[in-house]
Design a protein around this motif. Structure first.
Motif, PDB file in Angstrom:
ATOM      1  N   PHE A 228      36.980  20.250  32.837  1.00 30.80           N
ATOM      2  CA  PHE A 228      36.606  18.973  33.294  1.00 30.80           C
ATOM      3  C   PHE A 228      36.127  18.396  31.254  1.00 30.80           C
ATOM      4  CE2 PHE A 228      35.492  20.381  37.289  1.00 30.80           C
ATOM      5  CZ  PHE A 228      36.066  18.852  38.109  1.00 30.80           C
ATOM      6  N   GLY A 229      36.943  17.374  31.266  1.00 29.05           N
ATOM      7  CA  GLY A 229      36.952  16.353  29.928  1.00 29.05           C
ATOM      8  C   GLY A 229      37.464  17.307  29.054  1.00 29.05           C
ATOM      9  N   PRO A 258      28.475  16.824  43.374  1.00 22.44           N
ATOM     10  CA  PRO A 258      28.897  16.276  45.046  1.00 22.44           C
ATOM     11  C   PRO A 258      29.355  15.136  44.889  1.00 22.44           C
ATOM     12  CG  PRO A 258      26.441  17.035  44.377  1.00 22.44           C
ATOM     13  CD  PRO A 258      27.230  17.812  43.416  1.00 22.44           C
ATOM     14  N   GLY A 259      29.539  14.498  45.233  1.00 21.79           N
ATOM     15  CA  GLY A 259      30.636  12.801  44.878  1.00 21.79           C
ATOM     16  C   GLY A 259      29.703  12.137  44.706  1.00 21.79           C
ATOM     17  N   GLU A 260      28.192  12.548  45.820  1.00 21.13           N
ATOM     18  CA  GLU A 260      27.503  11.345  46.066  1.00 21.13           C
ATOM     19  C   GLU A 260      27.188  11.224  43.814  1.00 21.13           C
ATOM     20  OE1 GLU A 260      27.007  13.656  47.834  1.00 21.13           O
ATOM     21  OE2 GLU A 260      26.647  13.024  48.947  1.00 21.13           O
ATOM     22  N   PRO A 264      31.136   6.046  38.288  1.00 22.65           N
ATOM     23  CA  PRO A 264      32.380   5.141  37.973  1.00 22.65           C
ATOM     24  C   PRO A 264      32.461   6.280  36.408  1.00 22.65           C
ATOM     25  CG  PRO A 264      32.001   3.822  38.854  1.00 22.65           C
ATOM     26  CD  PRO A 264      30.383   4.899  38.984  1.00 22.65           C
ATOM     27  N   SER A 267      33.349   9.681  36.544  1.00 22.28           N
ATOM     28  CA  SER A 267      34.719   9.863  36.320  1.00 22.28           C
ATOM     29  C   SER A 267      35.441  10.040  35.630  1.00 22.28           C
ATOM     30  CB  SER A 267      35.373   9.127  37.488  1.00 22.28           C
ATOM     31  OG  SER A 267      35.895   8.085  37.423  1.00 22.28           O
ATOM     32  N   ARG A 268      35.008   8.723  34.739  1.00 21.88           N
ATOM     33  CA  ARG A 268      36.289   8.600  33.526  1.00 21.88           C
ATOM     34  C   ARG A 268      35.606  10.155  32.384  1.00 21.88           C
ATOM     35  NH1 ARG A 268      35.207   4.280  28.810  1.00 21.88           N
ATOM     36  NH2 ARG A 268      32.849   4.909  29.621  1.00 21.88           N
ATOM     37  N   LYS A 271      37.485  12.958  34.025  1.00 19.62           N
ATOM     38  CA  LYS A 271      38.792  12.206  34.934  1.00 19.62           C
ATOM     39  C   LYS A 271      39.504  12.556  36.504  1.00 19.62           C
ATOM     40  CE  LYS A 271      40.464  10.682  30.657  1.00 19.62           C
ATOM     41  NZ  LYS A 271      41.361   9.579  30.254  1.00 19.62           N
ATOM     42  N   ILE A 272      38.574  12.523  37.186  1.00 12.46           N
ATOM     43  CA  ILE A 272      38.403  12.146  38.626  1.00 12.46           C
ATOM     44  C   ILE A 272      38.194  11.137  39.126  1.00 12.46           C
ATOM     45  CG2 ILE A 272      38.697  15.273  38.970  1.00 12.46           C
ATOM     46  CD1 ILE A 272      35.438  15.088  39.490  1.00 12.46           C
ATOM     47  N   SER A 276      34.858  11.600  44.355  1.00  9.56           N
ATOM     48  CA  SER A 276      35.145  12.594  45.193  1.00  9.56           C
ATOM     49  C   SER A 276      34.573  14.202  43.983  1.00  9.56           C
ATOM     50  CB  SER A 276      36.401  12.584  44.531  1.00  9.56           C
ATOM     51  OG  SER A 276      37.268  13.228  43.075  1.00  9.56           O
ATOM     52  N   ASP A 277      34.213  15.184  45.083  1.00 12.42           N
ATOM     53  CA  ASP A 277      33.558  16.378  44.639  1.00 12.42           C
ATOM     54  C   ASP A 277      34.499  17.003  43.411  1.00 12.42           C
ATOM     55  OD1 ASP A 277      31.930  16.355  46.615  1.00 12.42           O
ATOM     56  OD2 ASP A 277      33.368  18.119  47.785  1.00 12.42           O
ATOM     57  N   ILE A 279      34.860  19.776  41.570  1.00 14.41           N
ATOM     58  CA  ILE A 279      35.088  21.421  41.677  1.00 14.41           C
ATOM     59  C   ILE A 279      35.334  22.520  40.632  1.00 14.41           C
ATOM     60  CG2 ILE A 279      36.114  23.208  43.406  1.00 14.41           C
ATOM     61  CD1 ILE A 279      35.788  21.138  45.272  1.00 14.41           C
TER      62      ILE A 279
ATOM     63  N   ARG B 103      45.629  17.881  32.419  1.00 17.34           N
ATOM     64  CA  ARG B 103      45.283  16.121  32.722  1.00 17.34           C
ATOM     65  C   ARG B 103      45.970  15.315  32.613  1.00 17.34           C
ATOM     66  NH1 ARG B 103      39.903  15.449  30.478  1.00 17.34           N
ATOM     67  NH2 ARG B 103      41.400  14.544  29.560  1.00 17.34           N
ATOM     68  N   HIS B 120      44.043  23.018  39.935  1.00 15.72           N
ATOM     69  CA  HIS B 120      43.012  22.141  39.637  1.00 15.72           C
ATOM     70  C   HIS B 120      44.806  21.668  38.301  1.00 15.72           C
ATOM     71  CE1 HIS B 120      39.060  21.091  38.741  1.00 15.72           C
ATOM     72  NE2 HIS B 120      39.042  22.128  39.601  1.00 15.72           N
ATOM     73  N   LYS B 122      44.404  17.290  37.188  1.00 13.58           N
ATOM     74  CA  LYS B 122      43.678  16.652  37.875  1.00 13.58           C
ATOM     75  C   LYS B 122      43.559  14.730  37.346  1.00 13.58           C
ATOM     76  CE  LYS B 122      39.876  19.112  36.856  1.00 13.58           C
ATOM     77  NZ  LYS B 122      40.507  20.200  35.614  1.00 13.58           N
ATOM     78  N   SER B 123      43.976  14.191  38.132  1.00 13.56           N
ATOM     79  CA  SER B 123      44.063  12.394  37.400  1.00 13.56           C
ATOM     80  C   SER B 123      43.439  11.596  37.503  1.00 13.56           C
ATOM     81  CB  SER B 123      45.749  12.008  38.034  1.00 13.56           C
ATOM     82  OG  SER B 123      45.249  12.149  39.805  1.00 13.56           O
ATOM     83  N   TYR B 124      43.419  10.907  36.635  1.00 15.40           N
ATOM     84  CA  TYR B 124      42.403   9.112  36.526  1.00 15.40           C
ATOM     85  C   TYR B 124      43.346   8.374  35.623  1.00 15.40           C
ATOM     86  CZ  TYR B 124      38.404   6.755  35.073  1.00 15.40           C
ATOM     87  OH  TYR B 124      37.389   6.206  35.153  1.00 15.40           O
ATOM     88  N   HIS B 173      42.346  18.168  46.503  1.00 20.75           N
ATOM     89  CA  HIS B 173      41.185  17.010  46.799  1.00 20.75           C
ATOM     90  C   HIS B 173      41.730  16.592  46.909  1.00 20.75           C
ATOM     91  CE1 HIS B 173      39.424  19.429  43.729  1.00 20.75           C
ATOM     92  NE2 HIS B 173      38.929  18.479  43.340  1.00 20.75           N
ATOM     93  N   THR B 236      38.981  14.131  49.982  1.00 22.55           N
ATOM     94  CA  THR B 236      38.460  14.388  48.719  1.00 22.55           C
ATOM     95  C   THR B 236      37.113  14.974  48.356  1.00 22.55           C
ATOM     96  OG1 THR B 236      37.221  12.244  48.432  1.00 22.55           O
ATOM     97  CG2 THR B 236      39.388  12.185  48.106  1.00 22.55           C
ATOM     98  N   ARG B 237      35.939  15.018  49.863  1.00 19.80           N
ATOM     99  CA  ARG B 237      35.044  15.741  49.316  1.00 19.80           C
ATOM    100  C   ARG B 237      35.031  17.037  50.757  1.00 19.80           C
ATOM    101  NH1 ARG B 237      30.353  13.338  49.200  1.00 19.80           N
ATOM    102  NH2 ARG B 237      29.452  14.865  48.782  1.00 19.80           N
ATOM    103  N   PRO B 238      35.886  18.217  50.237  1.00 15.89           N
ATOM    104  CA  PRO B 238      35.623  19.677  50.455  1.00 15.89           C
ATOM    105  C   PRO B 238      34.852  20.073  50.918  1.00 15.89           C
ATOM    106  CG  PRO B 238      36.626  19.929  48.610  1.00 15.89           C
ATOM    107  CD  PRO B 238      36.786  18.588  48.793  1.00 15.89           C
ATOM    108  N   TYR B 245      21.041  19.740  53.397  1.00 17.90           N
ATOM    109  CA  TYR B 245      20.297  19.129  52.453  1.00 17.90           C
ATOM    110  C   TYR B 245      19.106  18.926  52.813  1.00 17.90           C
ATOM    111  CZ  TYR B 245      24.725  17.033  49.671  1.00 17.90           C
ATOM    112  OH  TYR B 245      25.706  17.300  48.716  1.00 17.90           O
TER     113      TYR B 245
END
Lengths: 506, 245
Positions: A228-229, A258-260, A264, A267-268, A271-272, A276-277, A279, B103, B120, B122-124, B173, B236-238, B245
């Protein structure tokens, strides 16, 4: 739906004589424990959802609240502990894998507490750090086997080209905690404190928020299995790059934000898409061997023109010494080892509490093995996982570490109360959350000040202890296990630690 | 234009030379007699063209950020590894983990790829990585895929054969995979949907197919929607339901 068999973990005691129904507790609790009843003009508490984070207790202006551990009324049973019962009920109701946060809290031996330090008496005078300088500066990176120097020149010229080093003014860095797992303000506190002190924080595997590139000179960026990133600018911005293979809290498994918590901004950075999760798979899919690890280490060195040390972080597992040897041979300049007490923002509880070994044993074995193989100089050793105090650090250095990472300790300095609910994203202390209502509770200026204060305090204590041993440079203590003695350990444990029993002389 | 004879040269030397030229503004570089040198084109930012004559080593175009690489031959493992932007055109086959964690940017493979291609990705927003494979792929295509697009054309394959292996899109996902040829539910991972392709969906990928055939100078047959299957994630939340929780 049938009534849950889960029983509250905490008891909320409200002193009605003191409560002024100001509703601070209502506003402060993200778990909705406190509820204001307008008709009665009274605040009530429902303790089922209380996580014991002590936020309401701390902020209550009249000290009307007390949150204590609730004693479950069941017949005591040494085999079926309350924790076992809770977990059974919860899993019978949800069918899910139990998640948790922070490091392993089980009652395994903590070897730091069985190691005692030496001090000088009569023959080797101790040093007073208030009067004499004591050097605790630390350099991390590959050290040369020989130094080729031209002594003909005046002054002499070093001809050997030295490998890139990280210069730490204290042997303490902040562990990898990603922006995503912790809040913007928490990350900012760490980055600013690292810069002020002259040490490093670690981006974790979540990429780097654009605002933090400014602090790049004091940030180690991570390349983890999710990548990521990770892009050229990210690698260039950093002081060093760390390949994350494993984490002490969850050796052998990947991670997922977790997606929670994928807001925004997060996510930036990653880059997802929002929500969404995120992973991080268990292995890097381009690393299936030490040779593959070497390939990634070299790729990063290529990408950064061989100007930055590359660290490889692994979890302390049974065969850690052999693995660390392979990692060093693969070209890592720094090996970071994370023990079973290492923290996390989210991990399955069963993994956190049962997988891995204590960092003290891992460190002793890795240092010993690398020395025996004659490659100890080729990489610095950084250890992590449950470092609680300056005495843990100095014992780690005597066992062979070059520096330590602190994660949980740094978060506690920021206000964390170890409720272990980081994975819910509802951190009332504004640390492990992305909810703007909660994150603004942590002021990064105050956070930075507290972290700087902590590192100053620990530095002073480390110098005091060094002075007491008659040692004026941390370098002289590194790997010097004669300064350690063990109490209450078996012969086998002492052998693994390479430490004599208390009472034995030189 | 600069030309470098790479025979016998270590990748460090080759890459340093390419970077030095690149930084002086030279944007057309030909690498002659490449044989196994790794990380060719790594981290290069901005547009420009690199022609690789021979067989480059692992991690071709690693962390690349805008350049175009054309390989006159086959590529090894990890072409386009963690690539940010740019284009890699391989006029032969590529091996495992092609486009790992990509990416952005494009990878065109004329032939086939090995295991775990597009893993893996990914896109944004505008960063939208695309891999087009002319031939076939190994198992685990698009594993953990979080975004972007993979097209598998199955060219030259007998009718009724599947151009992809097993465990396709396990853990996917995000993103989409289009596969031309046979695909059964047994071949895809859990939580993954497969469906037939509509005219409209085929039109959406048509631009990429034209760009691919233009870059590789090949004529693609007329594609019909019924020849294709689309692979997509059902969530999107596999991991959303895995935990208590």
């Amino acid at each position: 739906m049938a009534k849950s068999l889960l029983f509250p973990e905490f008891k909320v005691v409200r002193d009605e004589n003191r409560c002024i129904a100001c509703q601070v507790c209502v506003r402060q609790c993200a778990n909705d424990v406190h509820i204001y009843d307008e008709e009665d003009d009274q605040v009530y508490s429902q303790e089922e959802t209380c996580v014991g984070c002590q936020r309401c207790v701390t902020l209550c202006p009249t000290r009307a609240l007390e949150v204590t551990k609730k004693e479950a009324g069941m017949r005591p049973n040494a085999n079926w502990s309350i924790n076992h019962l809770r977990n059974l009920y919860k899993q019978a109701e949800t069918g899910g894998v139990l998640l948790t946060g922070m490091g392993c809290s089980e009652d395994y031996p903590i070897y730091w507490d069985h190691l005692l330090l030496n001090a000088s008496q009569v023959t080797n005078p101790s040093i007073d750090p208030l009067r004499e300088p004591i050097e605790i500066k630390t350099f991390l990176g590959r050290k040369e086997e020989f130094l080729d120097t031209d002594w003909e020149e005046e002054p002499p010229v070093l001809k050997t080209q030295l490998a890139p080093q990280l210069e730490l003014s204290v042997p303490i860095m902040f562990s990898a905690m990603s922006y995503g797992s912790i809040s913007y303000n928490a990350f900012r506190s760490l980055a600013e404190a690292a810069q002020e002190i002259g040490t490093f924080c670690n981006s974790g595997e979540g990429g780097l928020h654009p605002d933090f590139y400014l602090f790049g000179g004091n940030i180690i960026v991570q390349v983890a299995s999710g990548r990521f990133g990770v892009h050229p600018g990210y690698l260039r911005a950093a002081a060093a790059v760390e390949i994350k293979i494993g984490q002490g809290a969850k050796p052998g498994i990947g991670g997922h934000l977790p997606g929670e918590k994928v807001s925004p901004d997060v996510s930036r950075t990653r880059k997802i898409p929002v929500g969404s999760d995120a992973i991080s798979p268990a292995p890097h899919h381009d690393i299936y061997s030490i040779e593959d690890l070497e390939r990634l280490i070299l790729a990063i060195k290529e990408a950064t023109n061989y100007k930055k040390p590359v660290s490889v972080k692994i979890a302390a597992v049974h065969n850690v010494a052999a693995i660390a040897s392979g990692v060093v041979r693969a070209g890592a300049d720094i090996v970071a080892i994370d023990g079973i007490r290492g923290g996390t923002g989210a991990a399955p509880q069963v993994i956190r509490d049962n997988v891995g070994i204590p960092i003290e044993l891992a460190l002793a074995q890795v240092d010993e093995r690398l020395r025996r193989e004659g490659i100890r100089h080729r990489a610095s050793l950084v250890i992590a996982g449950g470092i609680r105090s300056s005495s843990d650090i100095i014992k780690a250095i005597a066992l062979g570490a070059d520096a330590v990472y602190i994660g949980t300790a740094a978060l506690v300095a920021l206000g964390c109360h170890l409720c272990q609910k980081c994975y819910t994203g509802k951190c009332n202390w504004g640390i492990a959350t992305q909810d703007p209502y909660l994150t603004k509770r942590l002021n990064p200026n105050i956070g930075k000040r507290r972290l700087v204060a902590l590192l100053h305090a620990w530095s002073a204590e480390i110098k005091e202890m060094l002075g007491g041993m008659g040692v004026n440079a941390l370098e002289s203590l590194r790997g010097n296990r004669e300064h350690l003695r063990a109490v209450g350990l078996s012969r086998e444990e002492r052998e693994i630690l390479g430490v004599k029993a208390a009472g034995e002389g030189w | 234009m600069k030309l470098l004879d790479c025979r016998g040269k270590h990748y460090r030397e080759v890459n340093a030379m390419v970077e030095a030229w690149w930084n002086t503004g030279e944007r057309k570089i030909i690498l002659e007699r490449i044989n196994g040198q790794r990380y060719i084109g790594r981290t290069l930012s901005g547009s420009g063209y690199i022609e690789v004559r021979g067989t480059p080593g692992d991690d071709l175009g690693m962390f690349m950020d805008g350049a175009t690489i054309r390989v006159k031959g086959n590529a090894q493992d990890g072409a386009g590894n963690t690539m940010n932007a740019g284009k890699i055109i391989v006029e032969g086959d590529a091996r495992d983990i092609t486009g790992l964690s990509m990416r952005g940017g494009k990878i065109w493979i004329k032939g086939s790829v090995g295991y775990r291609a597009g893993i893996h990705m990914k896109s944004y927003e505008d960063d939208y990585p695309i891999i087009v494979v002319g031939g076939t792929t190994g198992d685990f295509l698009g594993e953990y895929m979080a975004g972007g697009l993979i097209l598998v054309l199955g060219l030259g394959l007998d009718k009724g054969c599947s151009p992809v292996g097993k465990f396709i899109a396990s853990g996917m996902h995000g993103g989409t995979i289009f596969i031309r040829g046979k695909l059964t539910e047994k071949q895809v991972g859990k939580g993954i949907g497969i469906e037939e392709v509509s005219e409209e969906q085929l039109r959406e990928i048509n631009n990429y197919l034209e760009e691919y055939s233009g870059d590789l100078k090949i004529n693609l047959p007329d594609f019909l929607p019924k020849d294709w299957m689309r692979v997509f994630p059902l969530t999107t939340r596999p991991y959303g339901r895995l935990y208590a929780y």
